[in-house]
Design a protein around this motif. Structure first.
Motif, PDB file in Angstrom:
ATOM      1  N   THR A 238       0.871  -1.232   0.133  1.00 43.22           N
ATOM      2  CA  THR A 238       0.124  -0.140  -0.062  1.00 43.22           C
ATOM      3  C   THR A 238       0.998   1.249   0.134  1.00 43.22           C
ATOM      4  N   GLY A 239       2.066   1.170   0.477  1.00 43.09           N
ATOM      5  CA  GLY A 239       2.891   2.082   0.505  1.00 43.09           C
ATOM      6  C   GLY A 239       2.854   3.118   1.781  1.00 43.09           C
ATOM      7  N   GLN A 240       1.768   2.654   2.655  1.00 46.32           N
ATOM      8  CA  GLN A 240       1.488   3.528   3.776  1.00 46.32           C
ATOM      9  C   GLN A 240       2.380   3.268   4.864  1.00 46.32           C
ATOM     10  N   GLU A 241       2.855   4.398   5.668  1.00 45.99           N
ATOM     11  CA  GLU A 241       3.727   4.338   6.770  1.00 45.99           C
ATOM     12  C   GLU A 241       3.080   3.544   8.153  1.00 45.99           C
ATOM     13  N   LEU A 242       3.528   2.674   8.775  1.00 46.09           N
ATOM     14  CA  LEU A 242       3.134   2.017   9.609  1.00 46.09           C
ATOM     15  C   LEU A 242       3.635   1.889  10.759  1.00 46.09           C
ATOM     16  N   CYS A 243       3.162   2.120  12.110  1.00 42.49           N
ATOM     17  CA  CYS A 243       4.249   1.949  13.179  1.00 42.49           C
ATOM     18  C   CYS A 243       3.623   1.143  14.369  1.00 42.49           C
ATOM     19  N   PHE A 244       4.268   0.289  14.803  1.00 43.10           N
ATOM     20  CA  PHE A 244       3.799  -0.845  15.720  1.00 43.10           C
ATOM     21  C   PHE A 244       4.585  -0.839  16.966  1.00 43.10           C
ATOM     22  N   THR A 245       4.035  -0.650  17.928  1.00 43.09           N
ATOM     23  CA  THR A 245       4.694  -0.711  19.306  1.00 43.09           C
ATOM     24  C   THR A 245       4.338  -1.670  20.263  1.00 43.09           C
TER      25      THR A 245
END
Length: 302
Positions: free
Chosen positions: A279-286
């Motif tokens: 998708t090209g979306q920036e994702l952030c996992f914590t």
């Protein structure tokens, strides 16, 4: 984003009907249960879901007398697949978990099944036997936190071929022995590995370059909590660099640690930020800091 649902739905109550005149079971049910075909009703009988006055009946021509109660038990939905640890994110391309300390990321010669890879594989195959997962990166057995797998070969290759462009941030919490002299700094070296799998910084610049940045978040007389960011993802990189800094990771006897105040390695992968390969979306996992880390550094302590 699909998060794991740990809540349970209330069980459905059985449907109940009272016979008002003599009849047989199948025509009675066809009349009472709206929207069900003859085959649907027979299926309920074959699955032993129908009772007459509390007794299970499977024969469609079972006779009914006036006043008898016919009950249909609810069809239990198949339980949703679950994992023994937190599922942070899942879509058609990737799956992200919070791996607990003490669990291998992938199999070794000694252990094949008690691994995050095996458990996540079982989880996706419960949904569809054709599903697979692929290894993208790893965490040491005693390191907890954000661990990601690809769910398609295309995504796996995308990460393997474009790791530096896709992954924007890999951040850890580290509890180390003592307090570094500088409040923040960078450790840079070239890493080699011995035949006994011990990683070390070479003295002549040979090996793979590794870059680790740190900042002190909290400290006590004996330990410090560091915010650690890595530019490279070499094997045991943070553990080696903390040893080089003179402040080994707490509980890390392999790389110079003298004690284990938390009874685990003081290293936790707290954040992973990336560009989704499709998708090209920036994702952030914590992944939340472990409770052992919090106990080491009470909130009022700086």
């Amino acid at each position: 984003m699909k998060k794991q649902n740990h809540g349970a739905k209330k069980p459905s109550r059985p449907l109940s009907f009272v016979a008002e005149h003599k009849d047989t079971l199948l025509p009675f049910l066809l009349e009472q249960v709206k929207g069900k075909s003859r085959n649907n009703i027979k299926n309920l009988l074959s699955k032993r879901l129908v009772q007459v006055d509390g007794k299970t009946v499977t024969q469609f021509d079972h006779p009914l007398r006036p006043g008898q109660t016919v009950s249909i038990a609810p069809i239990r939905a198949k339980a949703e697949p679950s994992l023994p640890f937190d599922l942070l994110y899942e879509d058609d391309e990737i799956i992200v978990i919070d791996k607990p300390a003490g669990l291998l990321s992938i199999a070794t010669e000694k252990e094949k099944n008690l691994t995050a890879y095996h458990m996540v594989t079982d989880y996706v195959k419960e949904k569809n036997k054709q599903n697979r997962i692929f290894i993208i990166h790893r965490l040491d057995k005693d390191t907890s936190g954000v661990l990601m797998f690809a769910k398609t070969e295309e995504s796996k290759h995308s990460f393997q071929d474009n790791w530096e462009q896709i992954v924007k941030l890999r951040r850890y919490l580290a509890v180390v022995e003592g307090v570094p002299e500088k409040p923040s700094g960078t450790v840079r070296s070239f890493l080699l590995e011995t035949s006994t799998h011990l990683v070390y910084s070479s003295s002549d610049g040979s090996g793979k370059e590794a870059i680790t940045h740190y900042q002190i978040l909290k400290s006590s007389e004996e330990y410090a909590l560091l915010d650690v960011k890595i530019d490279t993802g070499r094997k045991n990189q943070i553990r080696v660099h903390m040893k080089d800094l003179g402040h080994p990771v707490a509980g890390d006897k392999k790389y110079g640690g003298s004690g284990s105040p938390m009874r685990r390695l003081g290293l936790h992968a707290i954040e992973l930020k990336l560009i989704h390969p499709v998708t090209g979306q920036e994702l952030c996992f914590t992944a939340k800091p472990p409770k052992e880390f919090k106990r080491m550094f009470p909130a009022q302590q700086k």
